[in-house]
Structure formats: structure tokens, C-alpha cells
Design a protein around this motif. Structure first.
Motif, PDB file in Angstrom:
ATOM      1  N   ASP A  51      19.593 -36.355  -2.329  1.00 23.25           N
ATOM      2  CA  ASP A  51      18.658 -35.545  -1.536  1.00 23.25           C
ATOM      3  C   ASP A  51      19.085 -35.491  -0.074  1.00 23.25           C
ATOM      4  O   ASP A  51      18.947 -34.461   0.582  1.00 23.25           O
ATOM      5  CB  ASP A  51      17.244 -36.128  -1.640  1.00 23.25           C
ATOM      6  CG  ASP A  51      16.635 -35.922  -3.024  1.00 23.25           C
ATOM      7  OD1 ASP A  51      17.024 -34.930  -3.692  1.00 23.25           O
ATOM      8  OD2 ASP A  51      15.805 -36.747  -3.438  1.00 23.25           O
ATOM      9  N   LYS A  52      19.616 -36.611   0.429  1.00 22.23           N
ATOM     10  CA  LYS A  52      20.041 -36.682   1.822  1.00 22.23           C
ATOM     11  C   LYS A  52      21.387 -37.384   1.916  1.00 22.23           C
ATOM     12  O   LYS A  52      21.814 -38.069   0.981  1.00 22.23           O
ATOM     13  CB  LYS A  52      19.008 -37.446   2.656  1.00 22.23           C
ATOM     14  CG  LYS A  52      17.640 -36.782   2.713  1.00 22.23           C
ATOM     15  CD  LYS A  52      16.672 -37.632   3.530  1.00 22.23           C
ATOM     16  CE  LYS A  52      15.294 -37.006   3.585  1.00 22.23           C
ATOM     17  NZ  LYS A  52      14.342 -37.849   4.361  1.00 22.23           N
ATOM     18  N   THR A  53      22.036 -37.264   3.078  1.00 20.10           N
ATOM     19  CA  THR A  53      23.347 -37.890   3.275  1.00 20.10           C
ATOM     20  C   THR A  53      23.268 -39.403   3.146  1.00 20.10           C
ATOM     21  O   THR A  53      24.183 -40.043   2.617  1.00 20.10           O
ATOM     22  CB  THR A  53      23.915 -37.520   4.655  1.00 20.10           C
ATOM     23  OG1 THR A  53      24.007 -36.097   4.759  1.00 20.10           O
ATOM     24  CG2 THR A  53      25.305 -38.108   4.863  1.00 20.10           C
ATOM     25  N   ASN A  54      22.184 -39.996   3.632  1.00 24.10           N
ATOM     26  CA  ASN A  54      22.077 -41.464   3.606  1.00 24.10           C
ATOM     27  C   ASN A  54      21.343 -41.982   2.370  1.00 24.10           C
ATOM     28  O   ASN A  54      20.987 -43.161   2.303  1.00 24.10           O
ATOM     29  CB  ASN A  54      21.404 -41.977   4.875  1.00 24.10           C
ATOM     30  CG  ASN A  54      19.990 -41.426   5.051  1.00 24.10           C
ATOM     31  OD1 ASN A  54      19.539 -40.592   4.260  1.00 24.10           O
ATOM     32  ND2 ASN A  54      19.306 -41.872   6.097  1.00 24.10           N
ATOM     33  N   SER A  55      21.068 -41.111   1.394  1.00 23.87           N
ATOM     34  CA  SER A  55      20.379 -41.542   0.176  1.00 23.87           C
ATOM     35  C   SER A  55      21.285 -42.398  -0.697  1.00 23.87           C
ATOM     36  O   SER A  55      22.496 -42.183  -0.757  1.00 23.87           O
ATOM     37  CB  SER A  55      19.911 -40.319  -0.627  1.00 23.87           C
ATOM     38  OG  SER A  55      18.962 -39.573   0.083  1.00 23.87           O
ATOM     39  N   ARG A  56      20.663 -43.346  -1.387  1.00 26.93           N
ATOM     40  CA  ARG A  56      21.404 -44.167  -2.347  1.00 26.93           C
ATOM     41  C   ARG A  56      21.252 -43.644  -3.775  1.00 26.93           C
ATOM     42  O   ARG A  56      22.126 -43.855  -4.618  1.00 26.93           O
ATOM     43  CB  ARG A  56      20.910 -45.610  -2.298  1.00 26.93           C
ATOM     44  CG  ARG A  56      21.190 -46.313  -0.984  1.00 26.93           C
ATOM     45  CD  ARG A  56      20.565 -47.707  -0.992  1.00 26.93           C
ATOM     46  NE  ARG A  56      20.942 -48.473   0.192  1.00 26.93           N
ATOM     47  CZ  ARG A  56      20.531 -49.711   0.436  1.00 26.93           C
ATOM     48  NH1 ARG A  56      19.712 -50.305  -0.435  1.00 26.93           N
ATOM     49  NH2 ARG A  56      20.912 -50.350   1.521  1.00 26.93           N
ATOM     50  N   ASN A  57      20.142 -43.001  -4.045  1.00 28.15           N
ATOM     51  CA  ASN A  57      19.878 -42.488  -5.392  1.00 28.15           C
ATOM     52  C   ASN A  57      20.528 -41.129  -5.583  1.00 28.15           C
ATOM     53  O   ASN A  57      20.539 -40.292  -4.664  1.00 28.15           O
ATOM     54  CB  ASN A  57      18.373 -42.378  -5.634  1.00 28.15           C
ATOM     55  CG  ASN A  57      17.703 -43.735  -5.659  1.00 28.15           C
ATOM     56  OD1 ASN A  57      18.264 -44.690  -6.196  1.00 28.15           O
ATOM     57  ND2 ASN A  57      16.527 -43.848  -5.068  1.00 28.15           N
ATOM     58  N   ALA A  58      21.057 -40.915  -6.774  1.00 26.77           N
ATOM     59  CA  ALA A  58      21.747 -39.655  -7.070  1.00 26.77           C
ATOM     60  C   ALA A  58      21.302 -39.131  -8.428  1.00 26.77           C
ATOM     61  O   ALA A  58      20.905 -39.898  -9.311  1.00 26.77           O
ATOM     62  CB  ALA A  58      23.261 -39.862  -7.067  1.00 26.77           C
ATOM     63  N   GLU A  59      21.374 -37.832  -8.561  1.00 36.08           N
ATOM     64  CA  GLU A  59      21.115 -37.186  -9.852  1.00 36.08           C
ATOM     65  C   GLU A  59      22.455 -36.736 -10.419  1.00 36.08           C
ATOM     66  O   GLU A  59      23.231 -36.074  -9.735  1.00 36.08           O
ATOM     67  CB  GLU A  59      20.190 -35.986  -9.672  1.00 36.08           C
ATOM     68  CG  GLU A  59      19.803 -35.310 -10.977  1.00 36.08           C
ATOM     69  CD  GLU A  59      18.832 -34.168 -10.751  1.00 36.08           C
ATOM     70  OE1 GLU A  59      19.207 -33.013 -11.050  1.00 36.08           O
ATOM     71  OE2 GLU A  59      17.712 -34.425 -10.266  1.00 36.08           O
ATOM     72  N   ILE A  60      22.725 -37.127 -11.653  1.00 37.74           N
ATOM     73  CA  ILE A  60      24.016 -36.836 -12.280  1.00 37.74           C
ATOM     74  C   ILE A  60      23.817 -35.791 -13.380  1.00 37.74           C
ATOM     75  O   ILE A  60      22.936 -35.941 -14.236  1.00 37.74           O
ATOM     76  CB  ILE A  60      24.649 -38.104 -12.897  1.00 37.74           C
ATOM     77  CG1 ILE A  60      24.601 -39.278 -11.904  1.00 37.74           C
ATOM     78  CG2 ILE A  60      26.074 -37.815 -13.351  1.00 37.74           C
ATOM     79  CD1 ILE A  60      25.334 -39.047 -10.616  1.00 37.74           C
TER      80      ILE A  60
END
Length: 523
Positions: A51-60
Motif C-alpha cells: 500500500d505504501k513505500t514503507n509498508s511491510r505487508n504485501a499482496e501477492i
């Protein structure tokens, strides 16, 4: 009055909402339409977005191009990226995952290779390391080493990490490798307690295995790592980088130094060398960092970074002769000459132990096709291979090379000896006391393989039988009977001997067995 005004406003909002909805949708193109901009012959994409550059969570998600259109195969898989988010300027140890578009050419893991997985796979153990020591020439490489790693590197990753049961290597900072720009960037497994990585992308094991089974080197798979809002910019930036050198199309390339030919795009198994200043035809350039080249029976890969494109070549140097179904194995490093008269020029090298097909031969030399060039190797440094073919599918044996009179069938994936390769499109095979013909294009050439039930000299007896129905030819008559061919109804066939209810025969150079009840014995 107030109530009627409220109703009026509410009605107005409902009426114009679809208009604003249309504007919003138009301003956000679909992922599929954004992927359609990708250059470079990419047909499979793993999409890792935050969602953001500093986000840790990702959608694959996983997409594949089918019939020219991008189709979503898997979506909304839960993933994590670097503890400090994403970056366009990766530095070793920054805890960030590099944004961009990267090829996926190899996989590894401590677990057994998943069934159906097509990428080159290394089953790792305690002797495998990935080097992140910025002072080492092994930086950002997988290394197999049985010694004490602390005596060789200041920093390294053990590839027996619990999260490395299954891993797809992300080709970040690989061509060229720049020390300090980041290393060991993988797509690997995670657990419920995995909140972030140190620069990799991580997803749950079952999700990763599903994706690994889909990845196909022929479809040039890549991963795109980006913020959702910047996906389009990430793709366009990748296209721009590609265009720097690839917009001009060359037909040939020339090494800028002596460079290895790799067996795979992992860059860790060499099969030969090509020499600086020589020129070779390009047969496939769809990969960002690699040229695919013809190398003997198969293909090899050359790093583009060590070459320059050229427009022309002396046409007399190009091989235009067909390769025979005959090959040799290099007994030691084998130098390939561009000519055998006058001053002999070495154009490359074939590694020891490599099997290579022959184009022609003279008293002392074999002529070969070396990456599309005419080449010559010294016979004394080779050993002649035993040559075989294997049907790619169940295929017919024809009575003549007209292809219209079928006398038998050979079964898919079985192996048979080559006895005659004089014809361009046909193999001549021994069938009974006569010969048959099969189409070369429906076979795969093999050398020095183990062949079950090979006939090593048993002669036919004077007795013959006639097939009263189509007869299946068995490799064995005990246990699990394996069928490797068929003789057509009406064909007369010699036998070697009788064995109970079976006749033993020679079928295309192999010992086979046919059921007596399906034949009549001829006088």
C-alpha cells in the motif's frame, strides 16, 4: 421544508454517484492493462505490491499471458517484504526490498523439488551458502563449499534456514553484480510469526508451491515489486531501461572478453567458452540479461553484459549443414577451431564430459556446429558416443519412406539404437529380417544412455510368424509387463526362440516378447 430539501439532496447524490464512480474507475487502469505494457517477451508475472513505500505487508498475485491477454491465475496471497519497506536504491543491509521488474530463472530449497516444478532446482544442504560479503568475489552468488565458511567469507547466509524449504531466486543485482547494492533477494516461505524480511519477499509455503508449479522458463517469468499506486511507473521505468540497448536489433553478437557458455540462466554451471572478438548469430534475445544460443544437442546461455551487438558476419563462417545423429564426448577440454588449414584460429571451447553432435568428419577432425558457426575439433581428444533415439510420442514405423504403409508402432519415451542416419528426415530401423523407416522429427536424439533389453547379438531363427491381429511387443514377461511397441496385423516376423506362451523377437534392436495366440506359425 427541511425534510424535502434533504430528500432532494439525497436524490441528487444517488443520481450523480455513478458518474463519479466511472471517473474513479477510468483513472485507475486494471492490473491486466498495465501488464500489457511490459516489454521483453514476459508471459508470466508474480506481482508483489504494497500500500505504501514503507509498508511491510504485501499482496501477492500471479498472472499469465494466455492467447495474448493477461489473466489472473492466483490472487490476494498474503506476503511480507523488507522491515523498512521498498526502495529504488537498494544498499546491502538496509532491510529494504528492491522495487522493480526482475527475472526468475532458478529455484532451490532444503525440501524435495515440487512435482511439476520446471525451473532449474537445487536441493540445498549444509554445504550451500549465499554470499553477502561485499569484499568477496563470491558476492551475491550461491556457493557450494565443504570447508569452514568463516575462513573464506566475512558474511554469508546458510541456505538451510527454516524459511528456505522452498525458494525462487529473484535475479536482482546479478548482471552485472555490483558489490554493496544488495544480495540474496529471494521469494521464500513465511510462517504466521513472520512479520517482515530483511529484503526478500515471503509468502506461505502452500502459496509458494502453487506458484512454483506454474513457473515455466519458456514463458520468461518475472516478478514485479512495487507500491500499488506506482505499478504503472515501475513497469514504464523497466521498459525504459530495456530500451537503452535493446531498441536496436542486432542479428549477431561478439564477446568483449572470453566468456563462459552456461547450461542455465543461473550462471553457475558452464558447458563451454566463446572467445573474445568472434561473432555468433543471435537465435533468441527475449531475456533481459541473456542470449540463448544453440550448443550441441541443447541450448546454452550467454550474459549480454559481456557482449556487443554487430550487424554483419562473414557468411562463409556460418554453419548451413545438417547435424548428423552421431556425436562424441569431450575427453578433456576441447578447443574449437574456426579453420583447419593455415593459421588455425580458436573460436571457443567445449568442456570436458560434454556430448556434442557431429556435422561431418575427416581423418583427424570432426566438423561441428558451434553456436551457429562452422567449427572443428581434434578427434583424438574425443570418444565416439553410442547413439540412440526416443519417440516424443507413439509413432509409426513405415514400410517405405513414402509414409503410407504402416508396419508397426514405437511407444513414447522408449529408447532404440540408431543404425542408419543417411537420410535427412528419416531413420532406417531394423524390423524383423527387413527394414522400416521412422520420421526423425518425431524423435529426440540421445547419447550414451542405458537401454533396457538391448539385443547384443542374438540372431533370428529360420522360423517366422504372421500377426493375426495387432500384436503388442513386451519388454518382459514377468512382473509388471512393459509395452514398448506394436506389430501390425498381417505382418510376417522372424522369431529368435520360443519361451512358453511367448515368442522372443528382435524389435528395432531390442529384445521383445509377443503372445503366441496372436500369431500363426508359418512353414
Amino acid at each position: 421544508m427541511k425534510k424535502s430539501v434533504f430528500i432532494y439532496i439525497l436524490t441528487l447524490i444517488i443520481a450523480i454517484f455513478p458518474f463519479f464512480s466511472t471517473i474513479t474507475n477510468a483513472a485507475t487502469p486494471s492490473v491486466e492493462s498495465q501488464l500489457s505494457q511490459l516489454k521483453g517477451g514476459i508471459n508470466q508475472v508474480i506481482l508483489a505490491t504494497t500500500d505504501k513505500t514503507n509498508s511491510r505487508n504485501a499482496e501477492i498475485s500471479f498472472y499469465q499471458k494466455k492467447n495474448g491477454k493477461w489473466v489472473k491465475v492466483y490472487s490476494r496471497m498474503s506476503g511480507v517484504v523488507g522491515k523498512n519497506g521498498l526502495t529504488s536504491n537498494k544498499i546491502e543491509g538496509d532491510g529494504k526490498t528492491p522495487k522493480g521488474v526482475y527475472s526468475l530463472t532458478s529455484a532451490f530449497g532444503t525440501a524435495t523439488k515440487p512435482t511439476g516444478e520446471k525451473l532449474p532446482y537445487t536441493n540445498t544442504n549444509k554445504y550451500y551458502y549465499w554470499i553477502d560479503d561485499v569484499h568477496s568475489n563470491d558476492y551475491n552468488k550461491m556457493v557450494y563449499y565443504q570447508g569452514n565458511p568463516d575462513n573464506r567469507w566475512k558474511s554469508y547466509e546458510k541456505l538451510t534456514h527454516p524459511l528456505y524449504s522452498y525458494v525462487v531466486a529473484i535475479d536482482y543485482n546479478t548482471n552485472p553484480i555490483i558489490k554493496g547494492k544488495g544480495s540474496a533477494i529471494f521469494l521464500h516461505t513465511r510462517t504466521t510469526s513472520t512479520q517482515y524480511t530483511l529484503g526478500c519477499v515471503a509468502i506461505y509455503k502452500d502459496s509458494l508451491v502453487k506458484i512454483m508449479k506454474q513457473l515455466d522458463p519458456k514463458l520468461n517469468p518475472h516478478i514485479i515489486i512495487s507500491e500499488k499506486s506506482n505499478l504503472n511507473a515501475t513497469i514504464l521505468n523497466y521498459n525504459k531501461e530495456m530500451a537503452t540497448d535493446s531498441e536496436k536489433q542486432y542479428d549477431f553478437f561478439s564477446p568483449t572478453t572470453n566468456i563462459p557458455v552456461y547450461k542455465q540462466m543461473t550462471g553457475d554451471a558452464t558447458i563451454g567458452t566463446i572467445n573474445k572478438g568472434e561473432a555468433f548469430p543471435i537465435i533468441e534475445s527475449n531475456f533481459i540479461n541473456w542470449y540463448k544460443v544453440k550448443f550441441g544437442h541443447t541450448y546454452g546461455y550467454i550474459k549480454k553484459a559481456n557482449t556487443k551487438g554487430i550487424s554483419t558476419i562473414d557468411q562463409s563462417k556460418l554453419n548451413k549443414s545438417r547435424v548428423l545423429s552421431k556425436s562424441f564426448t569431450a575427453k578433456n577440454e576441447l578447443y574449437v577451431k574456426g579453420n583447419i588449414t593455415g593459421t588455425q584460429m580458436t573460436i571457443g571451447k567445449i568442456n570436458k564430459g560434454i556430448s556434442y553432435p557431429i556435422v561431418n568428419e575427416s581423418d583427424y577432425w570432426y566438423q561441428i556446429d558451434f553456436l551457429g558457426r562452422v567449427g572443428y575439433v581434434w578427434k583424438a581428444n574425443t570418444s565416439l558416443d553410442k547413439s540412440y533415439f526416443s519417440p516424443k510420442k507413439n509413432m509409426n514405423i513405415y514400410k517405405q519412406m513414402t509414409g503410407d504403409s504402416i508396419i508397426g508402432t514405437l511407444y513414447n519415451d522408449q529408447v532404440f539404437p540408431i543404425i542408419d542416419d543417411q537420410f535427412v528426415n528419416w531413420y532406417k530401423v531394423k524390423i524383423g529380417n527387413t527394414f522400416g523407416y521412422i520420421k526423425k522429427g518425431e524423435t529426440e536424439y540421445l547419447a550414451n544412455v542405458s537401454v533396457p533389453s538391448l539385443n547384443n547379438g542374438l540372431p533370428n531363427s529360420p522360423k517366422k510368424v504372421k500377426a493375426i491381429s495387432d500384436i503388442y511387443v513386451k519388454q518382459n514377461i514377468t512382473g509388471n509387463q512393459i509395452t514398448f511397441g506394436k506389430i501390425m496385423k498381417g505382418v510376417e516376423y522372424p522369431i529368435i526362440e520360443e519361451t512358453g506362451n511367448w515368442y522372443k523377437i528382435d524389435f528395432v534392436g531390442r529384445i521383445g516378447y509377443i503372445w503366441k495366440s496372436n500369431t500363426i506359425l508359418l512353414n
